[in-house]
Each structure stands twice: as structure tokens, then as C-alpha cells.
Motif scaffolding. Structure first.
Motif, mmCIF file in Angstrom:
data_model
loop_
_atom_site.group_PDB
_atom_site.id
_atom_site.type_symbol
_atom_site.label_atom_id
_atom_site.label_comp_id
_atom_site.label_asym_id
_atom_site.label_seq_id
_atom_site.Cartn_x
_atom_site.Cartn_y
_atom_site.Cartn_z
ATOM 1 N N THR A 110 -3.159 7.844 -5.360
ATOM 2 C CA THR A 110 -2.711 8.441 -4.105
ATOM 3 C C THR A 110 -1.722 9.570 -4.336
ATOM 4 O O THR A 110 -1.808 10.630 -3.714
ATOM 5 C CB THR A 110 -2.086 7.365 -3.204
ATOM 6 O OG1 THR A 110 -3.099 6.418 -2.848
ATOM 7 C CG2 THR A 110 -1.498 7.968 -1.925
ATOM 8 N N ILE A 163 0.377 5.261 1.253
ATOM 9 C CA ILE A 163 -0.505 6.148 2.008
ATOM 10 C C ILE A 163 0.040 7.566 1.937
ATOM 11 O O ILE A 163 1.208 7.814 2.228
ATOM 12 C CB ILE A 163 -0.614 5.708 3.482
ATOM 13 C CG1 ILE A 163 -1.023 4.227 3.582
ATOM 14 C CG2 ILE A 163 -1.610 6.592 4.235
ATOM 15 C CD1 ILE A 163 -1.001 3.681 4.993
ATOM 16 N N LYS A 164 -0.807 8.511 1.576
ATOM 17 C CA LYS A 164 -0.385 9.905 1.412
ATOM 18 C C LYS A 164 -0.292 10.613 2.758
ATOM 19 O O LYS A 164 -1.071 10.350 3.678
ATOM 20 C CB LYS A 164 -1.371 10.645 0.514
ATOM 21 C CG LYS A 164 -0.909 12.024 0.075
ATOM 22 C CD LYS A 164 0.314 11.944 -0.823
ATOM 23 C CE LYS A 164 0.792 13.345 -1.227
ATOM 24 N NZ LYS A 164 1.991 13.272 -2.067
ATOM 25 N N HIS A 199 4.717 10.414 1.262
ATOM 26 C CA HIS A 199 3.901 9.207 1.382
ATOM 27 C C HIS A 199 4.644 8.106 2.136
ATOM 28 O O HIS A 199 5.862 8.146 2.289
ATOM 29 C CB HIS A 199 3.444 8.697 0.010
ATOM 30 C CG HIS A 199 4.568 8.203 -0.867
ATOM 31 N ND1 HIS A 199 5.167 9.002 -1.824
ATOM 32 C CD2 HIS A 199 5.191 6.990 -0.953
ATOM 33 C CE1 HIS A 199 6.102 8.302 -2.455
ATOM 34 N NE2 HIS A 199 6.137 7.084 -1.938
ATOM 35 N N GLU A 243 0.846 -1.196 0.000
ATOM 36 C CA GLU A 243 0.000 0.000 0.000
ATOM 37 C C GLU A 243 0.881 1.245 0.000
ATOM 38 O O GLU A 243 2.031 1.220 0.449
ATOM 39 C CB GLU A 243 -0.921 0.044 1.227
ATOM 40 C CG GLU A 243 -2.161 -0.832 1.113
ATOM 41 C CD GLU A 243 -3.142 -0.352 0.065
ATOM 42 O OE1 GLU A 243 -3.152 0.869 -0.254
ATOM 43 O OE2 GLU A 243 -3.907 -1.187 -0.445
ATOM 44 N N LEU A 258 -1.635 11.698 8.123
ATOM 45 C CA LEU A 258 -2.042 10.655 7.191
ATOM 46 C C LEU A 258 -3.378 10.998 6.554
ATOM 47 O O LEU A 258 -4.254 11.577 7.200
ATOM 48 C CB LEU A 258 -2.153 9.316 7.907
ATOM 49 C CG LEU A 258 -0.850 8.725 8.435
ATOM 50 C CD1 LEU A 258 -1.134 7.623 9.441
ATOM 51 C CD2 LEU A 258 -0.003 8.200 7.283
ATOM 52 N N THR A 315 -6.591 9.240 4.496
ATOM 53 C CA THR A 315 -7.297 7.984 4.180
ATOM 54 C C THR A 315 -6.473 6.752 4.569
ATOM 55 O O THR A 315 -6.484 5.741 3.871
ATOM 56 C CB THR A 315 -7.693 7.908 2.690
ATOM 57 O OG1 THR A 315 -6.523 7.975 1.850
ATOM 58 C CG2 THR A 315 -8.649 9.035 2.308
ATOM 59 N N ALA A 316 -5.771 6.842 5.680
ATOM 60 C CA ALA A 316 -4.902 5.737 6.106
ATOM 61 C C ALA A 316 -5.703 4.490 6.467
ATOM 62 O O ALA A 316 -5.293 3.364 6.155
ATOM 63 C CB ALA A 316 -4.037 6.166 7.282
ATOM 64 N N GLU A 317 -6.824 4.662 7.153
ATOM 65 C CA GLU A 317 -7.626 3.501 7.540
ATOM 66 C C GLU A 317 -8.096 2.727 6.319
ATOM 67 O O GLU A 317 -8.084 1.488 6.305
ATOM 68 C CB GLU A 317 -8.824 3.940 8.384
ATOM 69 C CG GLU A 317 -8.442 4.460 9.766
ATOM 70 C CD GLU A 317 -9.665 4.809 10.607
ATOM 71 O OE1 GLU A 317 -10.802 4.533 10.152
ATOM 72 O OE2 GLU A 317 -9.478 5.354 11.708
ATOM 73 N N GLU A 318 -8.498 3.455 5.282
ATOM 74 C CA GLU A 318 -8.950 2.793 4.057
ATOM 75 C C GLU A 318 -7.815 2.003 3.397
ATOM 76 O O GLU A 318 -8.028 0.887 2.902
ATOM 77 C CB GLU A 318 -9.508 3.830 3.077
ATOM 78 C CG GLU A 318 -10.801 4.490 3.521
ATOM 79 C CD GLU A 318 -10.612 5.705 4.413
ATOM 80 O OE1 GLU A 318 -11.577 6.474 4.574
ATOM 81 O OE2 GLU A 318 -9.488 5.897 4.950
ATOM 82 N N HIS A 319 -6.625 2.579 3.398
ATOM 83 C CA HIS A 319 -5.479 1.884 2.801
ATOM 84 C C HIS A 319 -5.115 0.631 3.598
ATOM 85 O O HIS A 319 -4.838 -0.432 3.022
ATOM 86 C CB HIS A 319 -4.273 2.821 2.734
ATOM 87 C CG HIS A 319 -4.310 3.778 1.585
ATOM 88 N ND1 HIS A 319 -3.993 3.419 0.303
ATOM 89 C CD2 HIS A 319 -4.636 5.101 1.533
ATOM 90 C CE1 HIS A 319 -4.109 4.470 -0.496
ATOM 91 N NE2 HIS A 319 -4.503 5.503 0.226
#
Length: 286
Positions: free
Chosen positions: A244, A37-38, A89, A35, A44, A46-50
Motif C-alpha cells: 500500500t 488504506i492509502k 494513509h 489494515e 481513499l 481501494t478502501a472497499e478491498e481493504h
């Protein structure tokens, strides 16, 4: 001299202390998932989604991640702090571990290997503002593109073909039906409606793709998750890609053919503005 701090199997280490076994199945087979993550303004996005998708990808290839989602979240936050990342990221990957080379899975005593690092890089504002050229390339990838796996040779070959044509991205298609980009999702706009390939096994359901769908719903912009052809792509009112690191990036031309006027369209700009409002504001314009 400031050295980048990496994470491997529960430990933070500088690059010189990062050892990966030659028997790692990620090296032999691409047997793993990853993954990106931006990070905006040291936070962070949208970390949970990633991380949720990382676990989904691992489940699809029957691989166990030896950490909880909460532990991985804590780890990526620590990487941001240790590397003083303001905008950039996190790259994170999990392989099935190190074992003598056999195609079948190793025994249960072989633990998965988790590695991660942080990178500082600015938003690609010139491309976001002006748009980019893309090249159509036949999609030769395997049939489980919904898994964010390390098996990226098809993507790499497509990206290289686009690069050799002085294009930023490859527009992938299967016998003329557009799927996605080599490292992005694709959207077309026609008569005020957004079109994009449905989230099947033929594309990766990108996190930024999902953000755009959510924004479109809030703005009451019609969206049809339906594939379109390469010929239809040429004749779209607007085209844009999402990822991302690319965010929402207008496409100015495909195969040397301008999309409409060749400048970013009204709906693309509207989505970009709404997207920017969702990210941490301290470095939104950087």
C-alpha cells in the motif's frame, strides 16, 4: 498547534484523549487485526478491498467487528477530513477487547476495540524511480500469514535484519523458496512472464498485489502464480515489490547481487505507469 484526530470506539478524539487499557488483548497477545488504506488527493484508494479484508481477517480469528463496513468507510472518510490529509494513509486496527489476561477468549460481554488514525506522507518517489536493495532472510513466521494480524514479531525481526544491512526490505524465504517481503509482496519477471507466490496461507494476499494482477491481465502480460527459489530470484530479469505504501517498487539488488542491470525493467515501468493512471490524479506525482 494542530493535533491529529484519532478514532476510538465511535468517538473522534485528539491524542491526549486517546486511552487504551493495559488489559487490551492486542497489548497482551497481539490478538487483533489491522489494515492500512492509502489516500491520494484526499481520496481513499481501494478502501472497499481493504475493509473487506479486515472483516475476512477478523472472521479467521473468530472475532466480531462491532461496526458495519459502511460505518467503517464513513469513519475513515471523516478521519481524512478532520486531519486534512491530502496524501498519506489510514491505519485501522481491531482488537478482541480489554479483559483480565487469559489465553482463551473472554466472554461475549467484552466488546472488540476499534481504533484508527490518519498520517500524511509523500509517495516514495526516489525508490519508485530508482529501485531498492533487499536482503534475503529466512521466513520464521507462523503458518497463517494470510491473516493480517497484529502478530508481527517475525516481520519486525526480518525488517530489522534488512535495515542493519542497509537494505529497504527483507526478501523472505522458507528453506530457499521465496514467499514475500516483511511488509510487501514480491514479483519476479523472467522472459516476459511475471511470477509471484500463490495466495496461500504462507503470504498475505496484498491489495496492491491484487491490483497488479488485474493490471497485468488488462495489459495481456502473462502471470504465473507459482513460487520461485532464492537462486531463481537472483537470476530474474526484473524483481519488484508491492504494498500500500510502497506501490510498485523495483528491486535493484538482492544480497548485494544486482538484478539484471540493476535498474528498473521494462515490465516494471509498464506496470508503474498503469498503476499511476488508476489513482486519483491531483497528487499522483507528489
Amino acid at each position: 498547534m494542530i493535533l491529529t484526530v484519532y478514532f476510538k470506539d465511535g468517538q473522534f478524539t485528539e491524542r491526549e484523549g486517546l486511552n487504551i487499557s493495559i488489559d487490551d488483548r492486542g497489548y497482551y497477545f497481539g490478538d487483533g487485526v489491522y489494515e492500512v488504506i492509502k489516500v491520494y488527493g484526499g481520496e481513499l484508494f481501494t478502501a472497499e478491498e481493504h475493509i473487506d479484508r479486515l472483516f475476512q481477517s477478523a472472521t479467521k480469528i473468530k472475532m466480531t467487528i462491532p461496526y458495519s463496513k459502511e460505518q467503517l468507510m464513513e469513519m475513515v472518510r471523516e478521519l481524512i477530513v478532520r486531519n486534512s490529509i491530502s496524501i498519506g494513509h489510514i491505519y485501522m486496527q481491531v482488537t478482541r477487547g480489554a479483559a483480565p489476561r487469559t489465553h482463551q477468549f473472554p466472554g461475549s460481554t467484552v466488546a472488540s476495540v476499534v481504533t484508527a488514525y490518519a498520517v500524511s506522507n509523500p509517495r516514495p518517489m526516489t525508490s519508485i524511480e530508482n529501485g531498492v536493495a533487499v536482503k534475503s532472510v529466512e521466513d520464521i513466521r507462523w503458518l497463517r500469514c494470510d491473516i493480517k494480524s497484529l502478530n508481527l514479531l517475525g516481520n519486525v525481526l526480518a525488517k530489522q535484519e534488512a535495515n542493519e544491512a542497509n537494505c529497504v526490505e527483507a526478501l523472505l524465504h522458507r528453506e530457499g523458496v521465496v514467499t514475500e517481503g516483511s511488509s510487501s509482496n514480491l514479483f519476479g519477471v523472467k522472459d516476459g512472464t511475471i511470477y509471484t507466490h500463490p495466495a496461500t496461507n504462507l503470504i498475505l494476499n496484498g491489495i496492491t498485489r491484487q491490483v497488479v494482477l488485474g493490471i497485468s491481465e488488462k495489459l495481456a502480460i502473462p502471470v504465473v502464480e507459482k513460487s520461485f527459489t532464492l537462486e531463481e530470484a537472483y537470476n530474474m530479469d526484473e524483481l519488484f515489490l508491492t504494498s500500500t505504501t510502497s506501490e510498485i517498487m523495483p528491486i535493484s539488488s538482492v544480497d548485494g547481487r544486482s538484478i539484471a542491470s540493476g535498474t528498473p525493467g521494462v515490465l516494471t515501468r509498464k506496470l508503474q505507469k498503469a498503476f499511476t493512471l488508476q489513482i486519483p490524479t491531483s497528487n499522483a506525482g507528489v
